[in-house]
Design an enzyme around this catalytic site. Structure first.
Site, PDB file in Angstrom:
ATOM      1  N   GLY A  13       0.773  -1.242   0.000  1.00 52.91           N
ATOM      2  CA  GLY A  13       0.000   0.000   0.000  1.00 52.91           C
ATOM      3  C   GLY A  13       0.804   1.291   0.000  1.00 52.91           C
ATOM      4  O   GLY A  13       0.274   2.341   0.366  1.00 52.91           O
ATOM      5  N   ARG A  66     -13.817 -14.660 -11.844  1.00 52.02           N
ATOM      6  CA  ARG A  66     -13.425 -13.257 -12.025  1.00 52.02           C
ATOM      7  C   ARG A  66     -14.598 -12.283 -12.025  1.00 52.02           C
ATOM      8  O   ARG A  66     -14.625 -11.316 -11.272  1.00 52.02           O
ATOM      9  CB  ARG A  66     -12.614 -13.105 -13.318  1.00 52.02           C
ATOM     10  CG  ARG A  66     -11.892 -11.768 -13.414  1.00 52.02           C
ATOM     11  CD  ARG A  66     -11.012 -11.674 -14.639  1.00 52.02           C
ATOM     12  NE  ARG A  66     -10.075 -12.776 -14.751  1.00 52.02           N
ATOM     13  CZ  ARG A  66      -8.983 -12.911 -14.000  1.00 52.02           C
ATOM     14  NH1 ARG A  66      -8.687 -12.013 -13.109  1.00 52.02           N
ATOM     15  NH2 ARG A  66      -8.194 -13.949 -14.155  1.00 52.02           N
ATOM     16  N   MET A  91      -3.393  -7.300  -7.343  1.00 47.94           N
ATOM     17  CA  MET A  91      -2.840  -8.443  -8.071  1.00 47.94           C
ATOM     18  C   MET A  91      -3.926  -9.277  -8.754  1.00 47.94           C
ATOM     19  O   MET A  91      -3.939 -10.499  -8.630  1.00 47.94           O
ATOM     20  CB  MET A  91      -2.031  -9.325  -7.101  1.00 47.94           C
ATOM     21  CG  MET A  91      -0.947  -8.579  -6.352  1.00 47.94           C
ATOM     22  SD  MET A  91       0.258  -7.860  -7.457  1.00 47.94           S
ATOM     23  CE  MET A  91       1.227  -9.313  -7.800  1.00 47.94           C
ATOM     24  N   ARG A  92      -4.811  -8.596  -9.469  1.00 53.85           N
ATOM     25  CA  ARG A  92      -5.831  -9.333 -10.221  1.00 53.85           C
ATOM     26  C   ARG A  92      -6.102  -8.634 -11.542  1.00 53.85           C
ATOM     27  O   ARG A  92      -6.103  -7.403 -11.605  1.00 53.85           O
ATOM     28  CB  ARG A  92      -7.161  -9.362  -9.439  1.00 53.85           C
ATOM     29  CG  ARG A  92      -7.248 -10.404  -8.363  1.00 53.85           C
ATOM     30  CD  ARG A  92      -8.590 -10.317  -7.674  1.00 53.85           C
ATOM     31  NE  ARG A  92      -9.684 -10.814  -8.494  1.00 53.85           N
ATOM     32  CZ  ARG A  92     -10.008 -12.088  -8.615  1.00 53.85           C
ATOM     33  NH1 ARG A  92      -9.312 -13.021  -7.997  1.00 53.85           N
ATOM     34  NH2 ARG A  92     -11.024 -12.465  -9.368  1.00 53.85           N
ATOM     35  N   ASN A 108      -3.726   2.271 -13.426  1.00 51.61           N
ATOM     36  CA  ASN A 108      -2.819   1.345 -12.757  1.00 51.61           C
ATOM     37  C   ASN A 108      -1.407   1.925 -12.786  1.00 51.61           C
ATOM     38  O   ASN A 108      -1.060   2.684 -13.683  1.00 51.61           O
ATOM     39  CB  ASN A 108      -2.821  -0.017 -13.461  1.00 51.61           C
ATOM     40  CG  ASN A 108      -1.948  -1.034 -12.757  1.00 51.61           C
ATOM     41  OD1 ASN A 108      -1.959  -1.122 -11.515  1.00 51.61           O
ATOM     42  ND2 ASN A 108      -1.178  -1.808 -13.508  1.00 51.61           N
ATOM     43  N   HIS A 110       2.580   0.620 -12.824  1.00 49.49           N
ATOM     44  CA  HIS A 110       3.374  -0.594 -13.070  1.00 49.49           C
ATOM     45  C   HIS A 110       4.860  -0.243 -13.014  1.00 49.49           C
ATOM     46  O   HIS A 110       5.276   0.759 -13.597  1.00 49.49           O
ATOM     47  CB  HIS A 110       3.005  -1.186 -14.436  1.00 49.49           C
ATOM     48  CG  HIS A 110       3.744  -2.447 -14.721  1.00 49.49           C
ATOM     49  ND1 HIS A 110       3.386  -3.654 -14.135  1.00 49.49           N
ATOM     50  CD2 HIS A 110       4.839  -2.696 -15.468  1.00 49.49           C
ATOM     51  CE1 HIS A 110       4.236  -4.589 -14.533  1.00 49.49           C
ATOM     52  NE2 HIS A 110       5.126  -4.038 -15.333  1.00 49.49           N
ATOM     53  N   LEU A 145      -3.262  -7.570 -19.608  1.00 46.10           N
ATOM     54  CA  LEU A 145      -2.331  -7.312 -18.508  1.00 46.10           C
ATOM     55  C   LEU A 145      -1.401  -6.141 -18.838  1.00 46.10           C
ATOM     56  O   LEU A 145      -0.690  -6.188 -19.848  1.00 46.10           O
ATOM     57  CB  LEU A 145      -1.519  -8.587 -18.241  1.00 46.10           C
ATOM     58  CG  LEU A 145      -0.505  -8.510 -17.106  1.00 46.10           C
ATOM     59  CD1 LEU A 145      -1.199  -8.335 -15.767  1.00 46.10           C
ATOM     60  CD2 LEU A 145       0.382  -9.749 -17.108  1.00 46.10           C
ATOM     61  N   GLU A 175       7.347   6.070  -8.833  1.00 47.30           N
ATOM     62  CA  GLU A 175       5.943   5.642  -8.861  1.00 47.30           C
ATOM     63  C   GLU A 175       5.099   6.581  -8.019  1.00 47.30           C
ATOM     64  O   GLU A 175       4.044   7.060  -8.439  1.00 47.30           O
ATOM     65  CB  GLU A 175       5.790   4.215  -8.297  1.00 47.30           C
ATOM     66  CG  GLU A 175       6.397   3.127  -9.145  1.00 47.30           C
ATOM     67  CD  GLU A 175       6.121   1.744  -8.560  1.00 47.30           C
ATOM     68  OE1 GLU A 175       5.036   1.498  -8.015  1.00 47.30           O
ATOM     69  OE2 GLU A 175       7.017   0.888  -8.649  1.00 47.30           O
TER      70      GLU A 175
HETATM   71  C1  GRF Z   1       4.291  -1.351  -7.060  1.00 48.44           C
HETATM   72  O1  GRF Z   1       5.609  -1.593  -7.492  1.00 48.44           O
HETATM   73  C2  GRF Z   1       3.364  -1.174  -8.241  1.00 48.44           C
HETATM   74  O2  GRF Z   1       3.983  -0.555  -9.325  1.00 48.44           O
HETATM   75  C3  GRF Z   1       2.992  -2.583  -8.590  1.00 48.44           C
HETATM   76  O3  GRF Z   1       2.875  -3.242  -7.354  1.00 48.44           O
HETATM   77  C4  GRF Z   1       3.696  -2.571  -6.381  1.00 48.44           C
HETATM   78  C5  GRF Z   1       2.786  -2.196  -5.262  1.00 48.44           C
HETATM   79  O4  GRF Z   1       3.466  -1.584  -4.198  1.00 48.44           O
HETATM   80  N1  GRF Z   1       1.793  -2.624  -9.391  1.00 48.44           N
HETATM   81  P1  GRF Z   1       2.634  -0.873  -3.060  1.00 48.44           P
HETATM   82  O5  GRF Z   1       1.644  -1.898  -2.527  1.00 48.44           O
HETATM   83  O6  GRF Z   1       1.939   0.314  -3.653  1.00 48.44           O
HETATM   84  O7  GRF Z   1       3.651  -0.479  -2.034  1.00 48.44           O
END
Ligand code: GRF
Length: 208
Positions: A13, A66, A91-92, A108, A110, A145, A175
Site C-alpha cells: 500500500g 473473475r 494483483m488481479r 494502474n 506498473h 495485462l 511511482e
Molecule cells: C508497485 O511496485 C506497483 O507498481 C505494482 O505493485 C507494487 C505495489 O506496491 N503494481 P505498493 O503496494 O503500492 O507499495
C-alpha cells in the site's frame, strides 16, 4: 463537489499512501479517497488506510470466478459513488464487466517502462535483461495485462551496482510521484485519447 477515488490493493500500500499524502497536501485538489478495498486479508495497505481514518473494505477473492468477484467490487465502488478507480498493487486482472462499468476511469501503476517487462517482478526482469534505463508507467486499465493507454512514465538509470532491491526502491520513489500527477491530470479532465496516445491538454475540462 470533491471527486471520489476508490483504491484497490493487495499488499503493502505504499502507492495508496502516496496518493493519500497528495490528496491531503492539495497536490490532487478537490479529491477525496472514498474507499480502499483489498482482495486479501491482513494487508499492510488496509492497516495504513485505517490508521488514516479512510474507509476500508476487505473482500477476499480467493476461489471466486473473475466476474462474480468483480461484481462485488463494482457494487461497493458504486455505493461509494467513486469517480476514479486506482489500482495500487492490485494483483488481479479485471473482467470486461468491471472495465465497462468505469470507462476511462481505471488507472494502474506498473514498475517498468511498458510495454517492456509486463507482469510480475518487472524490476528483476529489467535487471536480468541488462537494460540501462528502467522506470514506471501509469496507464489506463483494459482487459489485458499492463496494456492500456499510457498516461505518464518516469525513467531511472540502472547502475552496475544495482540489485533488484535498490532498483525497486528507485523506481518506487518515481511511482509515488507520477501516480499522483497522473490522477490529477485525469481528474482535471486535461487530456484526450487518440488511438493509444493520451494527450495532455493545457486547459481544463477538455475531456468531458
Ligand atoms: C508497485 O511496485 C506497483 O507498481 C505494482 O505493485 C507494487 C505495489 O506496491 N503494481 P505498493 O503496494 O503500492 O507499495
Amino acid at each position: 463537489m470533491k471527486k471520489r477515488i476508490g483504491v484497490l490493493l493487495s499488499g503493502r500500500g505504499s502507492n495508496f499512501e502516496a496518493l493519500a499524502d497528495s490528496v491531503a497536501a492539495g497536490r490532487i485538489p478537490d479529491a477525496h479517497i472514498a474507499i480502499v478495498i483489498a482482495n486479501r486479508e491482513g494487508t499492510q495497505g488496509i492497516e495504513r488506510a485505517n490508521a488514516r481514518g479512510i474507509a476500508t473494505k476487505v473482500i477476499p477473492s480467493r476461489g471466486l470466478e473473475r466476474e462474480a468477484y468483480d461484481r462485488q467490487i463494482v457494487a461497493v465502488l458504486r455505493e461509494q459513488q467513486v469517480d476514479l478507480v486506482c489500482l495500487a498493487g492490485y494483483m488481479r486482472l479485471l473482467s470486461p464487466y468491471f472495465i465497462q462499468c468505469f470507462p476511462q476511469r481505471i488507472l494502474n501503476i506498473h514498475p517498468s517502462l511498458l510495454p517492456t517487462f509486463p507482469g510480475l517482478e518487472s524490476q528483476r526482469q529489467a535487471l536480468e535483461y541488462g537494460v540501462k534505463f528502467a522506470g514506471c508507467t501509469v496507464h489506463f486499465v483494459d482487459e489485458n495485462l499492463d496494456a492500456g493507454p499510457i498516461i505518464l512514465q518516469a525513467v531511472v538509470p540502472v547502475l552496475d551496482t544495482d540489485t533488484s532491491d535498490t532498483l525497486s526502491e528507485k523506481i518506487l520513489r518515481e511511482e509515488h510521484r507520477i501516480y499522483s500527477e497522473a490522477v490529477k491530470i485525469i481528474l482535471d479532465g486535461r487530456f484526450k485519447i487518440e488511438g493509444r496516445r493520451v494527450i495532455q491538454l493545457a486547459n481544463q475540462a477538455a475531456h468531458r
